[in-house]
Design a protein around this motif. Structure first.
Motif, PDB file in Angstrom:
ATOM      1  N   TYR A 168       0.836  -1.129  -0.121  1.00 24.13           N
ATOM      2  CA  TYR A 168      -0.087   0.121  -0.081  1.00 24.13           C
ATOM      3  C   TYR A 168       0.865   1.356  -0.074  1.00 24.13           C
ATOM      4  O   TYR A 168       1.905   1.198   0.375  1.00 24.13           O
ATOM      5  CB  TYR A 168      -0.971  -0.101   1.197  1.00 24.13           C
ATOM      6  CG  TYR A 168      -0.285   0.033   2.492  1.00 24.13           C
ATOM      7  CD1 TYR A 168      -0.137   1.384   3.159  1.00 24.13           C
ATOM      8  CD2 TYR A 168       0.217  -1.068   3.154  1.00 24.13           C
ATOM      9  CE1 TYR A 168       0.338   1.546   4.423  1.00 24.13           C
ATOM     10  CE2 TYR A 168       0.680  -0.963   4.600  1.00 24.13           C
ATOM     11  CZ  TYR A 168       0.877   0.228   4.963  1.00 24.13           C
ATOM     12  OH  TYR A 168       1.506   0.416   6.281  1.00 24.13           O
ATOM     13  N   VAL A 169       0.468   2.166  -0.557  1.00 25.03           N
ATOM     14  CA  VAL A 169       1.161   3.694  -0.704  1.00 25.03           C
ATOM     15  C   VAL A 169       0.223   4.696  -0.340  1.00 25.03           C
ATOM     16  O   VAL A 169      -1.030   4.480  -0.195  1.00 25.03           O
ATOM     17  CB  VAL A 169       1.546   3.664  -2.397  1.00 25.03           C
ATOM     18  CG1 VAL A 169       2.414   2.646  -2.562  1.00 25.03           C
ATOM     19  CG2 VAL A 169       0.357   3.770  -3.251  1.00 25.03           C
ATOM     20  N   GLN A 170       0.685   6.090  -0.336  1.00 25.25           N
ATOM     21  CA  GLN A 170       0.069   7.186  -0.095  1.00 25.25           C
ATOM     22  C   GLN A 170      -0.889   7.099  -1.185  1.00 25.25           C
ATOM     23  O   GLN A 170      -0.889   6.914  -2.331  1.00 25.25           O
ATOM     24  CB  GLN A 170       0.853   8.501   0.174  1.00 25.25           C
ATOM     25  CG  GLN A 170       1.811   8.516   1.151  1.00 25.25           C
ATOM     26  CD  GLN A 170       2.868   9.853   0.938  1.00 25.25           C
ATOM     27  OE1 GLN A 170       3.235  10.277  -0.166  1.00 25.25           O
ATOM     28  NE2 GLN A 170       2.525  10.647   2.020  1.00 25.25           N
ATOM     29  N   LYS A 251     -10.740   2.896   4.992  1.00 26.54           N
ATOM     30  CA  LYS A 251     -11.003   3.515   6.109  1.00 26.54           C
ATOM     31  C   LYS A 251     -10.278   4.580   6.561  1.00 26.54           C
ATOM     32  O   LYS A 251     -10.750   5.519   7.108  1.00 26.54           O
ATOM     33  CB  LYS A 251     -11.186   2.291   7.368  1.00 26.54           C
ATOM     34  CG  LYS A 251     -12.311   1.564   7.008  1.00 26.54           C
ATOM     35  CD  LYS A 251     -12.614   0.379   8.412  1.00 26.54           C
ATOM     36  CE  LYS A 251     -13.589  -0.377   8.323  1.00 26.54           C
ATOM     37  NZ  LYS A 251     -13.710  -1.375   9.149  1.00 26.54           N
ATOM     38  N   ALA A 252      -8.661   4.603   6.388  1.00 27.45           N
ATOM     39  CA  ALA A 252      -7.923   5.590   7.054  1.00 27.45           C
ATOM     40  C   ALA A 252      -8.285   7.047   6.407  1.00 27.45           C
ATOM     41  O   ALA A 252      -8.222   7.104   5.111  1.00 27.45           O
ATOM     42  CB  ALA A 252      -6.614   5.294   6.622  1.00 27.45           C
ATOM     43  N   ASP A 253      -8.715   7.738   7.224  1.00 29.78           N
ATOM     44  CA  ASP A 253      -8.964   9.202   6.645  1.00 29.78           C
ATOM     45  C   ASP A 253     -10.080   9.187   5.728  1.00 29.78           C
ATOM     46  O   ASP A 253     -10.135   9.941   4.343  1.00 29.78           O
ATOM     47  CB  ASP A 253      -7.629  10.069   6.067  1.00 29.78           C
ATOM     48  CG  ASP A 253      -6.694  10.376   6.987  1.00 29.78           C
ATOM     49  OD1 ASP A 253      -6.758  10.440   8.324  1.00 29.78           O
ATOM     50  OD2 ASP A 253      -5.690  10.771   6.612  1.00 29.78           O
ATOM     51  N   ALA A 257      -6.378   8.197   2.486  1.00 33.27           N
ATOM     52  CA  ALA A 257      -5.063   8.091   3.173  1.00 33.27           C
ATOM     53  C   ALA A 257      -3.994   7.280   2.198  1.00 33.27           C
ATOM     54  O   ALA A 257      -2.911   7.587   1.930  1.00 33.27           O
ATOM     55  CB  ALA A 257      -4.851   7.973   4.379  1.00 33.27           C
ATOM     56  N   PHE A 258      -4.669   6.105   1.740  1.00 29.79           N
ATOM     57  CA  PHE A 258      -3.778   5.130   1.114  1.00 29.79           C
ATOM     58  C   PHE A 258      -4.352   4.263   0.073  1.00 29.79           C
ATOM     59  O   PHE A 258      -5.640   4.524  -0.197  1.00 29.79           O
ATOM     60  CB  PHE A 258      -3.326   3.958   2.232  1.00 29.79           C
ATOM     61  CG  PHE A 258      -2.615   4.500   3.355  1.00 29.79           C
ATOM     62  CD1 PHE A 258      -1.451   4.937   3.301  1.00 29.79           C
ATOM     63  CD2 PHE A 258      -3.392   4.482   4.739  1.00 29.79           C
ATOM     64  CE1 PHE A 258      -0.939   5.070   4.434  1.00 29.79           C
ATOM     65  CE2 PHE A 258      -2.809   4.830   5.810  1.00 29.79           C
ATOM     66  CZ  PHE A 258      -1.268   5.141   5.769  1.00 29.79           C
ATOM     67  N   GLU A 259      -3.599   3.728  -0.667  1.00 31.70           N
ATOM     68  CA  GLU A 259      -4.184   2.975  -1.794  1.00 31.70           C
ATOM     69  C   GLU A 259      -3.398   1.439  -2.015  1.00 31.70           C
ATOM     70  O   GLU A 259      -2.193   1.635  -1.680  1.00 31.70           O
ATOM     71  CB  GLU A 259      -4.594   3.510  -3.369  1.00 31.70           C
ATOM     72  CG  GLU A 259      -3.198   3.965  -3.726  1.00 31.70           C
ATOM     73  CD  GLU A 259      -3.233   4.770  -5.099  1.00 31.70           C
ATOM     74  OE1 GLU A 259      -3.157   4.229  -6.103  1.00 31.70           O
ATOM     75  OE2 GLU A 259      -3.705   5.986  -5.166  1.00 31.70           O
ATOM     76  N   ILE A 260      -3.991   0.672  -2.449  1.00 29.26           N
ATOM     77  CA  ILE A 260      -3.227  -0.673  -2.667  1.00 29.26           C
ATOM     78  C   ILE A 260      -2.597  -0.629  -4.204  1.00 29.26           C
ATOM     79  O   ILE A 260      -3.622  -0.209  -5.148  1.00 29.26           O
ATOM     80  CB  ILE A 260      -4.042  -2.007  -2.322  1.00 29.26           C
ATOM     81  CG1 ILE A 260      -4.417  -1.955  -0.912  1.00 29.26           C
ATOM     82  CG2 ILE A 260      -3.286  -3.104  -3.034  1.00 29.26           C
ATOM     83  CD1 ILE A 260      -5.425  -3.062  -0.583  1.00 29.26           C
TER      84      ILE A 260
END
Length: 321
Positions: A168-170, A251-253, A257-260
């Motif tokens: 996962y990344v930003q 769920k984050a933010d 916040a993230f993506e796979i």
């Protein structure tokens, strides 16, 4: 809270590094304990003149029948598999454990500790089982470290889920990372003592074997620290079990916040760890997992947490490689 397809050979929280090879039972940090799951009571025994109507109660060892409780060790910071909410340990694993408790006629009580000390604590008698998105593999079954050195007696596993490793990344993928192979020479964050830490180590070796720079592995005590590192830009990516990474991205933010990136890799089974000397408990748990699969409870629990991709058709003992 595995390697993943590794919180967590989901090809997922998967965890390959030997659990318990790093920490000893005394190092456990107990962060949550008590009645965390709901199950039917099971303290009445035939010896006391009473019976328990749960279908698999008679399969349990007598000491657990008498206690009416199955003590479970976990690392409750691995949503959606196991995490703390409102002072309780909740998630996929606690819900599955509660369903198993209904079949076995006992309550399952979870205590949270450091992931890399769970198996040591299990074999010391602190817990009856360890259930924490633990990847079942030969290394853990045989009690070996990552170099094949014998560290302990190992454990048996009752497999109940399948997961792999995910990257996962930003959000927006500013560094253009598309797979684990793109991490050569890059800083990547991971939880210490997990199978996905091992996945990064294996990838780093592949990088250097190909004449590229090694992955700059940043290992943290818990997964939350690894996530924070990625979010702050201190690491270009994090590596985790697939179901945990999916939950994080959703769920984050509020999903910002993230993506796979890429596909999950190194899929392998998660197992409930049991002391090798307790074959009767292993057999009882295997029967209970199969019972909740057959009556549909198992798939309802996975659907509740969005973890259907990890479903299995039948429990297996020591199915990991």
């Amino acid at each position: 809270m595995t390697a993943s397809t590794t919180r967590r050979t989901t090809a997922a929280r998967s965890r390959i590094a030997a659990v318990g090879a790093i920490a000893v039972a005394g190092a456990l940090l107990l962060t949550g304990c008590g009645d965390q799951t709901e199950g039917s009571g099971g303290s009445d025994t035939k010896e006391s003149g009473k019976t328990n109507s749960a279908p698999l109660f008679d399969k349990l060892p007598k000491d657990i029948q008498n206690a009416g409780v199955l003590k479970a060790g976990t690392n409750a910071e691995y949503a959606p598999m196991e995490f703390q909410e409102g002072g309780k340990i909740v998630g996929v694993d606690p819900d599955i454990a509660a369903a198993l408790g209904e079949k076995l006629g006992v309550k399952v009580e979870f205590t949270s500790g450091n992931f890399d000390g769970l198996i040591t604590a299990l074999n010391s008698g602190r817990y009856d089982i360890a259930m924490s998105s633990i990847t079942d593999n030969k290394q853990r079954q045989e009690g070996l470290d990552d170099k094949g050195k014998k560290l302990g007696p190992g454990v048996d596993f009752v497999d109940y889920f399948v997961a792999g490793t995910a990257v996962y990344v930003q959000k927006g993928n500013p560094k253009g990372i598309n797979s684990i192979e793109d991490l050569c020479g890059q800083p990547a964050a991971v939880q210490r003592g997990t199978t996905y830490e091992k996945a990064l180590q294996d990838q780093s070796k592949k990088c250097t074997d190909a004449g590229k720079k090694a992955v700059k592995i940043q290992s943290f005590e818990n997964d939350t620290e690894a996530q924070t590192r990625v979010k702050s830009g201190g690491a270009v990516a994090g590596v985790n079990d697939y179901p945990v990474a999916v939950d994080l991205a959703r769920k984050a933010d509020n999903g910002n916040a993230f993506e796979i990136v890429g596909e999950q890799v190194d899929a392998g089974p998660f197992g409930i760890a049991v002391n090798k000397d307790n074959k009767q408990l292993t057999e009882a748990l295997e029967a209970a997992v199969n019972a909740i699969i057959e009556d549909g409870t198992y798939k309802k629990i996975l659907a509740k947490w969005g973890a259907e991709t990890g479903a299995i058709d039948k429990a297996v003992v020591n199915g990991g490689k």
